[in-house]
Design a protein around this motif. Structure first.
Motif, PDB file in Angstrom:
ATOM      1  N   VAL A  34      -7.415  -0.955  -2.795  1.00 18.20           N
ATOM      2  CA  VAL A  34      -7.150  -0.948  -1.359  1.00 18.20           C
ATOM      3  C   VAL A  34      -7.914   0.212  -0.728  1.00 18.20           C
ATOM      4  CG1 VAL A  34      -5.404  -0.743   0.436  1.00 18.20           C
ATOM      5  CG2 VAL A  34      -4.849  -1.919  -1.695  1.00 18.20           C
TER       6      VAL A  34
ATOM      7  N   THR B  77      -4.611   2.966  -3.812  1.00 17.28           N
ATOM      8  CA  THR B  77      -5.126   3.092  -2.449  1.00 17.28           C
ATOM      9  C   THR B  77      -6.017   4.321  -2.296  1.00 17.28           C
ATOM     10  OG1 THR B  77      -3.083   2.095  -1.607  1.00 17.28           O
ATOM     11  CG2 THR B  77      -4.478   3.251  -0.017  1.00 17.28           C
TER      12      THR B  77
ATOM     13  N   VAL C  32       0.856  -1.171   0.000  1.00 19.60           N
ATOM     14  CA  VAL C  32       0.000   0.000   0.000  1.00 19.60           C
ATOM     15  C   VAL C  32       0.901   1.233   0.000  1.00 19.60           C
ATOM     16  CG1 VAL C  32      -1.774   1.197   1.359  1.00 19.60           C
ATOM     17  CG2 VAL C  32      -1.751  -1.305   1.219  1.00 19.60           C
TER      18      VAL C  32
END
Length: 297
Positions: A182, A147, A19
Motif C-alpha cells: 500500500v 503501508t 491500511v
C-alpha cells in the motif's frame, strides 16, 4: 489464513488491520479483517489518539445481519487524521476491546507518521543508490501492515518502481514484505513509468519433473512445489507471506492424490496438496505442487 492466536481476553480469534498508517491531514480507508466470527456493521471503532476521528463503520459483505455475523467479513471505516495530529502509534478498539498484536509480530496499531521523502532513482529512498532506471523502495519504509507513506511520488517514463522483499522483521513469523503493498501519497503522484509487483518463476529440478516454487511478489504467496517419482528430495517452496505447496511424495503408479505438502512455506502454513499427473510416453506420473498461498491474509 494469517497467524492464529488464542487470546484470553477475547472470545474470538485474531483481527488484522490494514491500511495501518497515515499522515496528518489524510483521510485513510482502514479495513479490519477477522478470520473467525465475522462482523455485523453495528460495531463501534475507536482509537486512543485524539487526532483521529473515525467515520461511519460498515461491514463489507452482501448481508450484514446482526443476528448472524458472517465469518470472514471485513469491517471498514475512514480514519480522518487532523492536520495538527501528533505522530505516534494509536491503539484501535472494536466495541471497547483493543485489537491486540498477532503472534507473528504484527502490532495491529495505526501509525500517524511523517511522510517519507519521495524516492528518486539513484538518490533518496532508492535502495541501491544507482541511477539505473529502477527505484527500489526499502522494505524498512513499510509499516507492520505493509503501508508506506510518501511526501510525493514521481515514476518517470522508462523508470520502474519495485519493492524490496527482504524481511523487515526477522524476529517475526513470515515475511511482512510480502503483505499487500500500500502506498499513500501526501502530495502529487505522477506515474508515467511502471510499478513492478511480479514474483519469480520456479526452477525445474534435475529431472525436469519437479521444481522449486517461485517467490511471490509483494502481496503474493510463494509458489507451490512439485516432487518426482524417482526419489524423495524436498524442493523448496517460494517465499511469500503465505506459503506455497509443499513437496508431495507417494507411489507414482496410481496417479492419486499426493497428500499434504511436507515442506512448508515461509510463514509455516502448509500450501496444500499435490496431485499426480501423467507424463507423456511414461507409465508413471509426478506430483505437481499446488499454487502459492494468497498474499492477502
Amino acid at each position: 489464513m494469517l497467524l492464529l492466536l488464542a487470546l484470553a481476553t477475547r472470545a474470538y480469534a485474531d483481527d488484522f488491520l490494514q491500511v495501518d498508517a497515515g499522515a496528518p491531514g489524510m483521510a485513510v480507508v482502514v479495513s479490519i479483517l477477522r478470520d473467525v466470527g465475522g462482523f455485523t456493521g453495528t460495531e463501534t471503532v475507536t482509537t486512543n489518539c485524539g487526532g483521529i476521528t473515525v467515520g461511519a463503520v460498515a461491514a463489507l459483505d452482501s448481508s450484514a445481519d446482526p443476528s448472524a455475523p458472517i465469518t470472514g467479513a471485513v469491517l471498514q471505516a475512514v480514519f480522518y487524521i487532523s492536520e495538527t495530529a501528533s505522530t505516534g502509534n494509536c491503539r484501535v478498539y472494536i466495541d471497547g476491546t483493543q485489537i491486540t498484536s498477532l503472534s507473528g509480530g504484527i502490532d495491529n496499531r495505526f501509525r500517524i507518521v511523517t511522510p517519507e521523502a519521495a524516492p528518486v532513482d539513484g538518490g533518496t529512498n532508492d535502495m541501491d543508490g544507482v541511477a539505473d532506471g529502477v527505484i527500489t523502495l526499502p522494505s524498512s519504509l513499510r509499516s507492520d501492515g505493509g503501508t508506506v507513506v510518501l511526501e510525493s511520488l514521481d515514476v518517470p517514463s522508462g523508470t520502474t518502481l519495485v519493492f524490496d522483499t527482504s524481511d523487515p522483521n526477522s524476529a517475526s513469523l513470515g515475511n511482512e514484505a510480502f503483505l499487500p503493498a500500500v502506498i499513500l501519497v501526501e502530495g502529487e503522484a505522477n506515474i508515467e513509468g511502471s510499478i513492478w509487483l511480479a514474483g519469480i518463476d520456479g526452477e525445474d529440478a534435475v529431472d525436469s519433473h519437479a521444481s522449486d516454487g517461485g517467490d511471490g511478489g509483494p502481496g503474493g504467496g510463494g509458489g507451490g512445489v512439485g516432487s518426482n517419482c524417482y526419489g524423495s528430495a524436498a524442493y523448496i517452496p517460494g517465499n511469500g507471506f503465505t506459503g506455497g505447496g509443499g513437496t508431495s511424495t507417494g507411489t507414482c503408479i496410481d496417479y492419486t492424490d499426493g497428500g499434504d505438502g511436507a515442506v512448508e512455506g515461509n510463514d509455516m502454513e502448509d500450501g496444500g496438496e499435490g496431485i499426480f499427473t501423467t507424463v507423456t510416453n511414461r507409465a508413471r506420473g509426478y506430483a505437481g505442487g499446488t499454487g502459492g498461498g494468497t498474499g492477502h491474509p
